[in-house]
Write a protein that holds these residues in place. Sequence first.
Motif, PDB file in Angstrom:
ATOM      1  N   ALA A 107      25.026 -14.052 -13.623  1.00 32.91           N
ATOM      2  CA  ALA A 107      23.820 -14.451 -12.891  1.00 32.91           C
ATOM      3  C   ALA A 107      23.236 -13.197 -12.250  1.00 32.91           C
ATOM      4  N   CYS A 108      21.939 -12.964 -12.474  1.00 29.77           N
ATOM      5  CA  CYS A 108      21.291 -11.786 -11.910  1.00 29.77           C
ATOM      6  C   CYS A 108      19.834 -12.116 -11.584  1.00 29.77           C
ATOM      7  N   ARG A 109      19.200 -11.258 -10.767  1.00 28.74           N
ATOM      8  CA  ARG A 109      17.803 -11.489 -10.408  1.00 28.74           C
ATOM      9  C   ARG A 109      16.879 -11.208 -11.571  1.00 28.74           C
ATOM     10  N   GLU A 110      17.121 -10.100 -12.274  1.00 30.04           N
ATOM     11  CA  GLU A 110      16.258  -9.728 -13.397  1.00 30.04           C
ATOM     12  C   GLU A 110      17.113  -9.253 -14.553  1.00 30.04           C
ATOM     13  N   ALA A 111      16.654  -9.546 -15.777  1.00 25.42           N
ATOM     14  CA  ALA A 111      17.357  -9.111 -16.978  1.00 25.42           C
ATOM     15  C   ALA A 111      16.346  -8.921 -18.105  1.00 25.42           C
ATOM     16  N   VAL A 112      16.621  -7.926 -18.947  1.00 23.27           N
ATOM     17  CA  VAL A 112      15.796  -7.670 -20.128  1.00 23.27           C
ATOM     18  C   VAL A 112      16.754  -7.584 -21.306  1.00 23.27           C
ATOM     19  N   GLN A 113      16.556  -8.447 -22.291  1.00 24.37           N
ATOM     20  CA  GLN A 113      17.459  -8.536 -23.426  1.00 24.37           C
ATOM     21  C   GLN A 113      16.905  -7.773 -24.624  1.00 24.37           C
ATOM     22  N   GLY A 114      17.799  -7.211 -25.455  1.00 28.24           N
ATOM     23  CA  GLY A 114      17.359  -6.497 -26.644  1.00 28.24           C
ATOM     24  C   GLY A 114      18.463  -6.381 -27.675  1.00 28.24           C
ATOM     25  N   ASP A 115      18.073  -6.077 -28.916  1.00 29.52           N
ATOM     26  CA  ASP A 115      19.054  -5.922 -29.984  1.00 29.52           C
ATOM     27  C   ASP A 115      19.320  -4.466 -30.330  1.00 29.52           C
ATOM     28  N   SER A 116      18.576  -3.536 -29.710  1.00 34.05           N
ATOM     29  CA  SER A 116      18.863  -2.114 -29.896  1.00 34.05           C
ATOM     30  C   SER A 116      18.643  -1.421 -28.556  1.00 34.05           C
ATOM     31  N   LEU A 117      19.428  -0.380 -28.328  1.00 33.44           N
ATOM     32  CA  LEU A 117      19.302   0.332 -27.061  1.00 33.44           C
ATOM     33  C   LEU A 117      17.934   0.995 -26.920  1.00 33.44           C
ATOM     34  N   GLU A 118      17.388   1.508 -28.025  1.00 37.36           N
ATOM     35  CA  GLU A 118      16.088   2.180 -27.967  1.00 37.36           C
ATOM     36  C   GLU A 118      14.982   1.194 -27.572  1.00 37.36           C
ATOM     37  N   ALA A 119      14.967   0.040 -28.222  1.00 36.77           N
ATOM     38  CA  ALA A 119      13.957  -0.973 -27.902  1.00 36.77           C
ATOM     39  C   ALA A 119      14.147  -1.489 -26.481  1.00 36.77           C
ATOM     40  N   LEU A 120      15.396  -1.665 -26.075  1.00 34.36           N
ATOM     41  CA  LEU A 120      15.682  -2.151 -24.730  1.00 34.36           C
ATOM     42  C   LEU A 120      15.186  -1.149 -23.691  1.00 34.36           C
ATOM     43  N   GLU A 121      15.418   0.134 -23.941  1.00 34.78           N
ATOM     44  CA  GLU A 121      14.966   1.166 -23.014  1.00 34.78           C
ATOM     45  C   GLU A 121      13.447   1.110 -22.844  1.00 34.78           C
ATOM     46  N   ALA A 122      12.727   0.959 -23.953  1.00 32.84           N
ATOM     47  CA  ALA A 122      11.264   0.866 -23.889  1.00 32.84           C
ATOM     48  C   ALA A 122      10.839  -0.393 -23.141  1.00 32.84           C
ATOM     49  N   ASP A 123      11.497  -1.517 -23.401  1.00 34.67           N
ATOM     50  CA  ASP A 123      11.173  -2.773 -22.718  1.00 34.67           C
ATOM     51  C   ASP A 123      11.415  -2.665 -21.219  1.00 34.67           C
ATOM     52  N   VAL A 124      12.530  -2.027 -20.842  1.00 39.85           N
ATOM     53  CA  VAL A 124      12.849  -1.863 -19.423  1.00 39.85           C
ATOM     54  C   VAL A 124      11.805  -0.964 -18.764  1.00 39.85           C
ATOM     55  N   ARG A 125      11.405   0.107 -19.463  1.00 33.22           N
ATOM     56  CA  ARG A 125      10.374   0.993 -18.919  1.00 33.22           C
ATOM     57  C   ARG A 125       9.074   0.240 -18.685  1.00 33.22           C
ATOM     58  N   ARG A 126       8.673  -0.592 -19.666  1.00 35.00           N
ATOM     59  CA  ARG A 126       7.441  -1.377 -19.528  1.00 35.00           C
ATOM     60  C   ARG A 126       7.554  -2.374 -18.373  1.00 35.00           C
ATOM     61  N   ALA A 127       8.696  -3.057 -18.282  1.00 29.62           N
ATOM     62  CA  ALA A 127       8.892  -4.039 -17.206  1.00 29.62           C
ATOM     63  C   ALA A 127       8.865  -3.352 -15.844  1.00 29.62           C
ATOM     64  N   ARG A 128       9.488  -2.187 -15.750  1.00 32.83           N
ATOM     65  CA  ARG A 128       9.508  -1.447 -14.488  1.00 32.83           C
ATOM     66  C   ARG A 128       8.099  -0.985 -14.108  1.00 32.83           C
ATOM     67  N   ALA A 129       7.332  -0.499 -15.095  1.00 32.24           N
ATOM     68  CA  ALA A 129       5.960  -0.062 -14.826  1.00 32.24           C
ATOM     69  C   ALA A 129       5.108  -1.228 -14.345  1.00 32.24           C
ATOM     70  N   ALA A 130       5.267  -2.395 -14.971  1.00 32.35           N
ATOM     71  CA  ALA A 130       4.512  -3.581 -14.545  1.00 32.35           C
ATOM     72  C   ALA A 130       4.908  -3.986 -13.134  1.00 32.35           C
ATOM     73  N   GLN A 131       6.200  -3.904 -12.834  1.00 33.50           N
ATOM     74  CA  GLN A 131       6.684  -4.252 -11.493  1.00 33.50           C
ATOM     75  C   GLN A 131       6.123  -3.281 -10.447  1.00 33.50           C
ATOM     76  N   LEU A 132       6.126  -1.983 -10.749  1.00 36.37           N
ATOM     77  CA  LEU A 132       5.581  -0.991  -9.823  1.00 36.37           C
ATOM     78  C   LEU A 132       4.080  -1.200  -9.612  1.00 36.37           C
ATOM     79  N   ASP A 133       3.364  -1.545 -10.687  1.00 36.12           N
ATOM     80  CA  ASP A 133       1.933  -1.806 -10.575  1.00 36.12           C
ATOM     81  C   ASP A 133       1.671  -3.024  -9.690  1.00 36.12           C
ATOM     82  N   ALA A 134       2.462  -4.071  -9.872  1.00 38.91           N
ATOM     83  CA  ALA A 134       2.306  -5.273  -9.044  1.00 38.91           C
ATOM     84  C   ALA A 134       2.597  -4.956  -7.576  1.00 38.91           C
ATOM     85  N   MET A 135       3.614  -4.131  -7.323  1.00 39.29           N
ATOM     86  CA  MET A 135       3.929  -3.747  -5.944  1.00 39.29           C
ATOM     87  C   MET A 135       2.790  -2.920  -5.343  1.00 39.29           C
TER      88      MET A 135
END
Length: 143
Positions: free
Chosen positions: A83-111
């Motif tokens: 159980a966690c507050r936020e999670a980003v799932q992926g099938d490759s580390l490279e794609a996951l890294e990009a997804d996490v970067r995008r999610a973090r950028a969106a979160q920073l923009d919202a803040m």
Amino acid sequence: MPRHGLSLTIATPARVMVDGLPVVSLRAEDESGAFGVRVGHADMVTLLSASVVRWRTADGGEHYCAVDGGVLIVSHGTAVSLACREAVQGDSLEALEADVRRARAAQLDAMRRARVEQTRLHAQAVRQMLRYLRPQATRGEPG
């Protein structure tokens, strides 16, 4: 629960990311370091660090989920629940890294937008208070 494997569940407050998925093994990380879980693992509860949890399915596929920390529970040697507050799932580390970067950028923009709005509302409240606190004469009324 599978008889010869682990059952994995990963949940955030918003949704269940993985629901009872049969897996062969899981690797996670807590304050003491990385650890693995296989069938028959002792029951445990631990606080995860912000990290990438990885698991292997019976077909040999490796899957990943970046978590912002959370609680991992192993029960009966066959069930792993996370159980966690936020999670980003992926099938490759490279794609996951990009997804996490995008999610973090969106979160920073919202803040950032929230801070701008908070500042605007604060300034509006101060202007309103000043209007009421000024002496009567400055509002065009007899003093």
